[in-house]
Scaffold this motif. Structure first.
Motif, short mmCIF file in Angstrom:
data_model
loop_
_atom_site.label_atom_id
_atom_site.label_comp_id
_atom_site.label_asym_id
_atom_site.label_seq_id
_atom_site.Cartn_x
_atom_site.Cartn_y
_atom_site.Cartn_z
N VAL A 21 -17.02 115.65 24.94
CA VAL A 21 -17.54 114.56 25.77
C VAL A 21 -18.80 115.03 26.51
N GLU A 22 -18.75 116.25 27.06
CA GLU A 22 -19.91 116.80 27.76
C GLU A 22 -21.07 116.99 26.79
N ARG A 23 -20.75 117.39 25.57
CA ARG A 23 -21.79 117.57 24.56
C ARG A 23 -22.52 116.25 24.27
N LEU A 24 -21.77 115.18 24.19
CA LEU A 24 -22.34 113.85 23.97
C LEU A 24 -23.24 113.45 25.14
N ALA A 25 -22.79 113.75 26.36
CA ALA A 25 -23.57 113.42 27.56
C ALA A 25 -24.84 114.28 27.63
N PHE A 26 -24.71 115.59 27.33
CA PHE A 26 -25.87 116.48 27.38
C PHE A 26 -26.92 116.10 26.35
N PHE A 27 -26.46 115.72 25.15
CA PHE A 27 -27.39 115.28 24.10
C PHE A 27 -28.16 114.05 24.57
N SER A 28 -27.44 113.11 25.17
CA SER A 28 -28.07 111.89 25.68
C SER A 28 -29.07 112.21 26.79
N ASP A 29 -28.69 113.13 27.69
CA ASP A 29 -29.60 113.53 28.77
C ASP A 29 -30.90 114.09 28.21
N ALA A 30 -30.79 114.86 27.14
CA ALA A 30 -31.98 115.46 26.52
C ALA A 30 -32.91 114.38 25.98
N ILE A 31 -32.34 113.34 25.37
CA ILE A 31 -33.15 112.24 24.84
C ILE A 31 -33.87 111.52 25.97
N PHE A 32 -33.17 111.26 27.05
CA PHE A 32 -33.80 110.60 28.21
C PHE A 32 -34.94 111.47 28.75
N ALA A 33 -34.69 112.78 28.87
CA ALA A 33 -35.69 113.69 29.42
C ALA A 33 -36.93 113.74 28.52
N ILE A 34 -36.73 113.79 27.21
CA ILE A 34 -37.86 113.83 26.28
C ILE A 34 -38.65 112.53 26.35
N ALA A 35 -37.95 111.39 26.41
CA ALA A 35 -38.62 110.09 26.48
C ALA A 35 -39.50 110.00 27.72
N ILE A 36 -38.98 110.47 28.86
CA ILE A 36 -39.76 110.45 30.10
C ILE A 36 -40.97 111.36 29.99
N THR A 37 -40.78 112.54 29.41
CA THR A 37 -41.87 113.51 29.27
C THR A 37 -42.97 112.98 28.37
N LEU A 38 -42.59 112.30 27.28
CA LEU A 38 -43.58 111.81 26.32
C LEU A 38 -44.43 110.67 26.88
N LEU A 39 -44.01 110.07 27.99
CA LEU A 39 -44.81 109.01 28.61
C LEU A 39 -46.20 109.51 28.99
N ILE A 40 -46.31 110.79 29.32
CA ILE A 40 -47.57 111.34 29.80
C ILE A 40 -48.48 111.79 28.65
N ILE A 41 -47.95 111.81 27.42
CA ILE A 41 -48.71 112.32 26.28
C ILE A 41 -50.01 111.54 26.06
N GLU A 42 -49.97 110.22 26.28
CA GLU A 42 -51.14 109.38 26.01
C GLU A 42 -52.26 109.57 27.04
N PHE A 43 -51.98 110.29 28.10
CA PHE A 43 -53.01 110.51 29.11
C PHE A 43 -53.98 111.60 28.64
N LYS A 44 -55.24 111.24 28.61
CA LYS A 44 -56.29 112.20 28.25
C LYS A 44 -57.02 112.58 29.52
N ILE A 45 -57.12 113.88 29.78
CA ILE A 45 -57.80 114.32 31.00
C ILE A 45 -59.28 113.99 30.90
N PRO A 46 -59.95 113.75 32.01
CA PRO A 46 -61.39 113.46 31.98
C PRO A 46 -62.16 114.57 31.27
N HIS A 47 -63.14 114.15 30.48
CA HIS A 47 -63.98 115.13 29.76
C HIS A 47 -64.99 115.70 30.75
#
Length: 229
Positions: A21-47
């Motif tokens: 059960v914990e494994r299922l929850a931890f796997f889900s937590d990882a997906i949420f964390a990755i999704a949140i992190t990827l939100l910033i990928i589209e940001f390009k720093i000023p040239h």
């Protein structure tokens, strides 16, 4: 008698059940964390070059205003879905194939948030595309709401034996918050087919958001009155 039943239940328990059960929850937590992190990928720093001035750098940052808005909105919503998921797994102590599938189905719309967020942010300046992008953004959240409600219904309602019992107040708050939010997104989604005016759609969005705040305040006061009585 109750102790004997508890002992029997414990003896029937698989030795790795809690870990799984914990494994299922931890796997889900990882997906949420990755999704949140990827939100910033589209940001390009000023040239920045040696010739870049303060005003040039500031203008490039201002151009990202819609990206920042979309990121903050999606961050808040993803965190809200994670908190609901976290709340469910505070009660879930066992699982079956249906619950596992429902949990995976709930993660599917979550991994699409970085895409729909970036699509919406990049389309804001294009009146021909922004409504289409906003529909994908809304549909993403509608599917997430339906998916997490399905997980709740399977784990807490249909298969009660796989979860610790929620109080009536907890169930009311969980379902009312989730269903109200999903209905709001559904209404706004339908409105986008009635008008292509972005200002009108955003006005409906703000009105629905305000109505959600009023609804939360009403429910909170109503619960407080019930406790006093």
């Amino acid at each position: 008698m109750a102790q004997k039943q508890q002992h029997t239940a414990d003896s029937d328990k698989h030795p790795k059940q809690d870990f799984q059960v914990e494994r299922l929850a931890f796997f889900s937590d990882a997906i949420f964390a990755i999704a949140i992190t990827l939100l910033i990928i589209e940001f390009k720093i000023p040239h920045i070059t040696k010739e870049t001035t303060f005003d040039n750098a500031w203008e490039q940052l201002v151009e990202l205003k819609y990206n920042f808005f979309a990121l903050l909105l999606s961050f808040f919503l993803i965190v809200t879905y994670w908190m609901r998921h976290h709340f469910l797994f505070k009660h879930i102590h066992n699982y079956n194939k249906q619950i596992v599938i429902a949990n995976m189905a709930m993660l599917l719309p979550i991994i699409f948030f970085p895409f729909t967020t970036a699509f919406f942010a990049e389309s804001v300046d294009n009146k021909n595309v922004v409504i289409l992008a906003f529909r994908f953004f809304l549909l993403n959240h509608i599917l997430a709401g339906v998916a997490i409600y399905t997980l709740y219904w399977l784990a807490i309602v249909k298969h009660k034996e796989y979860s610790f019992e929620m109080t009536l107040e907890e169930r009311k708050k969980f379902t009312s918050d989730l269903l109200f939010t999903t209905i709001i997104f559904s209404i706004i989604f339908l409105v986008t087919f009635l008008t292509n005016n972005v200002q009108t759609v955003l006005l409906v969005f703000l009105v629905c958001g305000l109505s959600k705040k009023i609804f939360d305040t009403f429910v909170k006061k109503n619960n407080q009155k019930s406790v006093i009585i």
